[in-house]
Structure formats: structure tokens, C-alpha cells
Scaffold this active site. Structure first.
Site, PDB file in Angstrom:
ATOM      1  N   GLU A  26      13.654  29.357 138.929  1.00 55.99           N
ATOM      2  CA  GLU A  26      14.496  29.168 139.188  1.00 55.99           C
ATOM      3  C   GLU A  26      15.665  30.737 139.853  1.00 55.99           C
ATOM      4  O   GLU A  26      15.350  31.495 139.345  1.00 55.99           O
ATOM      5  CB  GLU A  26      15.161  29.664 137.711  1.00 55.99           C
ATOM      6  CG  GLU A  26      16.857  28.894 137.111  1.00 55.99           C
ATOM      7  CD  GLU A  26      17.694  29.719 137.429  1.00 55.99           C
ATOM      8  OE1 GLU A  26      18.552  29.489 137.931  1.00 55.99           O
ATOM      9  OE2 GLU A  26      17.973  29.771 136.122  1.00 55.99           O
ATOM     10  N   CYS A  61      24.369  32.994 138.400  1.00 54.47           N
ATOM     11  CA  CYS A  61      23.561  31.991 139.157  1.00 54.47           C
ATOM     12  C   CYS A  61      24.784  30.598 139.470  1.00 54.47           C
ATOM     13  O   CYS A  61      24.841  30.123 140.538  1.00 54.47           O
ATOM     14  CB  CYS A  61      22.473  32.363 139.432  1.00 54.47           C
ATOM     15  SG  CYS A  61      21.297  32.126 138.322  1.00 54.47           S
TER      16      CYS A  61
END
Length: 511
Positions: A266, A300
Site C-alpha cells: 500500500e 495517502c
């Protein structure tokens, strides 16, 4: 605005709590053996929180050995037993919620109201979700797909998982990596960011109190170069899960490839926030400020690129700047604080440098400065709105990871969707419109692992989180995450006494 707050109450006594060391291996705290120390610093005040001995390669080896030794017993437990253990774990976390909230606020600079209302409850909910998921590890039902043979599919644990978590959500990232792995019967060694070790250690200790066996969860706190790379390359680690920047993710993939590990990444994000001209302007403005400033922009999935259709563009810029100017910076433990510091002075200066370079080609509408006075001691930076940058400029294309929102206009719907997709990243996005057909088109055509409509940032345990393109692959949370931590085995039974003889005759002929 500046909210001076009050002196930090009930400061989490990290040095006292981790006097025995900041490594958790085989069910107990130990000191690292690298020969070097690291000091955790409160980013709000600049004060030292914890000095501890960093983990080295020997500590990683010990943690992997503990996880490997615990694996057969843990993998052999029934799904019901693992579920019961995780339900007890959720209860222990709930009983310790305030402790976790204060430790997370202290090491990260997050406002206490955020850790109390988001980070800690989200972690408890995730634990409860995987307690239920542990009982639903399903293969496929039996079937006769080839003559006199019966086939079925088993899902089995992989083995020892080596995970690396980032500093922006230390508690939640520890949970997202540990919970699906152990629910599926794996054991784990987690390396948190060395600057935010506190809540990962508390999480592992809580698991022990809940009755999860020693060695199932191990924590090593060391540098990425020494402890992290050794963990990823370890031959007894069967899977690597990493959350962090795309650049480091590429290095992790390179190391993992040498031993052909299962890989879960990720990585970075640069989430677009697309506002069509029929959107509710007030809702979009509020969503943009909340989505851009969550966790001081160190997320993010944070809204970083707002594309606003031209009829709403100037009003959106004006209203968003005005709302940003009301956000209160201050002591994370003060009730009135909206925004805490960045994780460090290094990160603050990095964010400031992005904005300062952008002044040459874009308009800084509000913010773009380090506050003066008491806040200057911490890693604070004012909420910043940048307008009129070019699509190919650094501030639009690169991940800043700070409280900075860039706003650009677009004309047609085609342009808005094209611009939203015009970065290497694809982790999250949002579309704002009252028209269901317009919004539905955006959800289809925007290339991201999550697309919100008329909202930005909420996540839930039942739904997957993960990216497209350079934002990585694999999912966190949800049953999709659970399956990532399993391997599939095809089992086939010969139902007759003659089938094997028939195959032998087909291949070798009569003997």
C-alpha cells in the site's frame, strides 16, 4: 488561528512503560541489540518522549524464530478459537482506549479528539471485524470436475508474515497488518516506524493480555535499512506487507523477489477531489478542508488536488481559503485544537519547501508559513491553499504529505476526469455532484482503489482499502484483506480403485 491550549495533562510515561526495552519478542519486552539508540520526540513540543535501543539483525532473527515456533500451534487452532481470542482482544483494547489515545497523540502530534474518536475506535472496530471474519475462512465446495475425482479448495495460512508500517497512523496500520494475518492463522513480525513505536508495543501487549499466545505477534523497532530490509529478505518470512512511499515500496519488492515472497504493497497517493458545477458548494468546501487537513495532511488518501469546474472555481477558492483560516492550531491535548503539528521538523521543512518552490509558478492563497511564538517549537505549518498551478507542476504531481491543497479549474466533464487520472497514483478520489449519472460516470472512470461521492476520507472495516497503479496492490481491511493472508490449495480425491491404474496406462501404456 492559534490555540495555545494548556500544559499536556497526564503525559504518557513512555520511558517508564518501556524500561525493559522497545522490542516485543516471544511475549516479552526486550532491549535491541544493534548498539544504537533512537529518541522519540513529541512533535508538538520538541520534548523527548522515549530513548530506546534499536533493533538489529539479531533481534529480527529472534522475532522471526519466535513467530516460526508459534506458527504450527496457532495455525492448528480452530477458527472459533481464534475468533474468541480476537473478541477478547477487542475488549482489552476498549478497556485501554484512553491509554492508546494519549500515546498516539503524544508520538504523532495528533489532536486527542482525533485519536479518541477515530484512530482508537477504528482499531477496536477492526479487531471486532476480524474476530468475526476468522470464522468465515472458506474454500470452495466439493465437486466432481474430472471423471471419478472429487475436488475442493482449501484456504490455509501462509506462515510467518513480515510487515512494515508507517508513522502516520501507527496504531491503525499495526492493526490493519496484524489482525487479518493472525485471524487467518499466520504469525507475524511487525516493524513500525522507529519514530512512532509506542502504540504498536501497547497493541502487542494487549494481545498477550487477551490470551493470544506468545510469539504470534512480535514487534521489532529498528531502522528500515537495518531491521526492515533484513525482515523483508529473511528466508523464513513467507509474506511481506508494506505501507509507505512508492519509492521505498519498489525497494521492498526488489528484496522480496529474491526469495519469491507473497507481497502486499500500500503505497503513495495524490487523491483528486473533483467538483462538478452542479455540486453543493458549501458541502464541497467543507469536505475539501476536512479531507485535505485530516492528520495534518499526512494521509495517502487525503484530498490533495481539487479540480473544480470553472463556474464554481473562484467561489470555491475564496470559501476554502476562508474556512482554512479558521482552523485552530495548538496543543494536541487541548480540547479546542483542530490541527496538530507534522510528525517532525524535517517533514515540516520538506512541506514548506514544496510550497516555497511553487510560489514561482502558482498562487499561494492562504497559509504557506510556519507559525510564530510557542508553536514554532513544534513542527507546525499553517493550512495552505495553492491555486492556478499547471497540471504538470511538482506541487500537483508529487506527494507532499502535509496540510496543502492545490486547486485547479477544468471545463468539461471529460477534462475533469482526465486530470483526476493524470498522476502515477491511484489510491483514492472523490467526486462531487448532485447528478447521479454524472457521479456514477466518475466512479467508473476515475482510476483509484476507492472513489467517494459527495464525501472524502471515511473508511469502514467491512470495505477494502488499497490502490491502483503506483499506489500498490493488495487490500487492507475487509474480507478481501483476510484472503490476502491465505494460500489456496487444490485437493483432489480418486474415488475409485481403478482411476490411478487408468492414468498409468494412458501415460506409460500396458505393462
Amino acid at each position: 488561528m492559534h490555540n495555545p491550549g494548556t500544559s499536556t495533562p497526564d503525559r504518557f510515561a513512555a520511558q517508564e512503560r518501556f524500561a525493559d526495552g522497545a522490542q516485543f519478542i516471544g511475549g516479552r519486552l526486550t532491549k535491541g541489540t544493534s548498539g544504537r539508540t533512537h529518541t522519540v520526540v513529541d512533535p508538538a513540543s520538541g520534548e523527548d518522549v522515549l530513548t530506546y535501543e534499536l533493533a538489529g539483525a539479531e533481534d529480527v532473527d529472534a522475532a522471526v524464530a519466535a513467530a516460526r515456533a508459534a506458527f504450527p500451534g496457532w495455525a492448528a487452532t480452530t477458527p472459533g478459537d481464534r475468533s474468541d481470542a480476537l473478541h477478547r482482544f477487542a475488549a482489552v483494547l476498549a478497556d485501554s482506549a484512553e491509554d492508546f489515545a494519549r500515546a498516539e497523540s503524544l508520538q504523532c502530534g495528533k489532536p486527542l479528539k482525533l485519536t479518541r474518536e477515530f484512530d482508537v475506535p477504528g482499531t477496536i472496530d477492526n479487531t471486532a471485524f476480524f474476530a468475526g471474519a476468522a470464522r468465515h475462512l472458506q474454500g470452495q465446495s466439493a465437486g466432481e470436475y474430472s471423471g471419478d475425482h472429487t475436488s475442493y479448495v482449501r484456504r490455509e495460512p501462509i506462515g510467518v508474515v513480515g510487515s512494515i508500517a508507517p508513522w502516520n497512523y501507527p496504531l491503525q496500520m499495526a492493526a490493519w497488518k496484524i489482525l487479518p494475518a493472525i485471524a487467518a492463522g499466520n504469525t507475524i513480525v511487525l516493524k513500525p516506524a522507529e519514530i512512532t513505536p509506542l502504540t504498536s508495543l501497547l497493541f502487542a501487549q494487549a494481545a498477550t493480555r487477551a490470551g493470544i499466545p506468545d510469539g504470534v505477534i512480535n514487534i521489532v523497532n529498528g531502522t528500515g535499512k537495518e531491521a526492515g530490509e533484513h525482515l523483508v529478505g529473511h528466508p523464513d518470512v513467507a509474506m511481506t506487507s508494506f505501507t509507505g512511499s512508492t519509492a521505498v515500496g519498489k525497494r521492498v519488492a526488489e528484496i522480496a523477489l529474491a526469495t519469491v515472497k507473497r507481497l502486499h504493497l500500500e503505497l503513495g497517493g495524490k487523491a483528486p477531489f473533483v467538483v462538478f458545477d452542479d455540486a453543493d458548494l458549501e458541502a464541497a468546501v467543507n469536505g475539501a478542508v476536512a479531507g485535505a487537513l485530516i492528520n495534518t495532511g499526512q494521509d495517502c488518501t487525503a484530498a490533495t488536488r481539487a479540480y473544480v469546474q470553472r463556474p464554481l472555481y473562484e467561489a470555491f477558492v475564496e470559501k476554502t481559503a476562508a474556512l482554512m483560516e479558521t482552523v485552530r492550531l495548538g496543543d494536541p491535548f487541548a480540547a479546542g485544537t483542530d490541527l496538530g503539528p507534522l510528525i517532525s521538523h524535517v517533514q515540516r521543512d520538506r512541506v514548506a519547501a514544496f510550497v516555497d518552490r511553487a510560489r514561482a509558478y502558482a498562487r499561494v492563497v492562504t497559509g504557506g508559513e510556519v507559525p510564530e511564538g510557542e508553536l514554532a517549537k513544534g513542527a507546525y505549518y499553517r493550512p495552505t491553499l495553492v491555486a492556478d498551478a499547471a497540471q504538470d507542476s511538482e506541487i500537483v504531481q508529487s506527494e507532499i504529505f502535509g496540510p496543502v491543497l492545490v486547486v485547479l479549474p477544468f471545463d468539461s466533464d471529460d477534462d475533469g476526469i482526465r486530470l483526476a487520472n493524470d498522476t502515477p497514483y491511484g489510491l483514492a478520489a472523490s467526486a462531487w455532484s448532485r447528478d447521479v449519472y454524472r457521479a456514477n460516470r466518475a466512479t467508473r472512470e476515475i482510476k483509484a482503489g476507492c472513489v467517494w461521492v459527495n464525501d472524502h476520507i471515511p473508511i469502514i472495516s467491512e470495505m477494502p482499502h488499497g490502490g491502483y497503479k503506483a499506489s500498490g496492490f493488495g487490500k487492507d481491511m475487509s474480507s478481501y484483506s483476510f484472503e490476502e493472508y491465505t494460500q489456496i490449495k487444490h485437493v483432489m480425491f480418486d474415488n475409485t480403485a481403478v482411476a490411478a491404474k487408468d492414468w498409468h496406462r494412458t501415460i506409460f501404456g500396458d505393462r
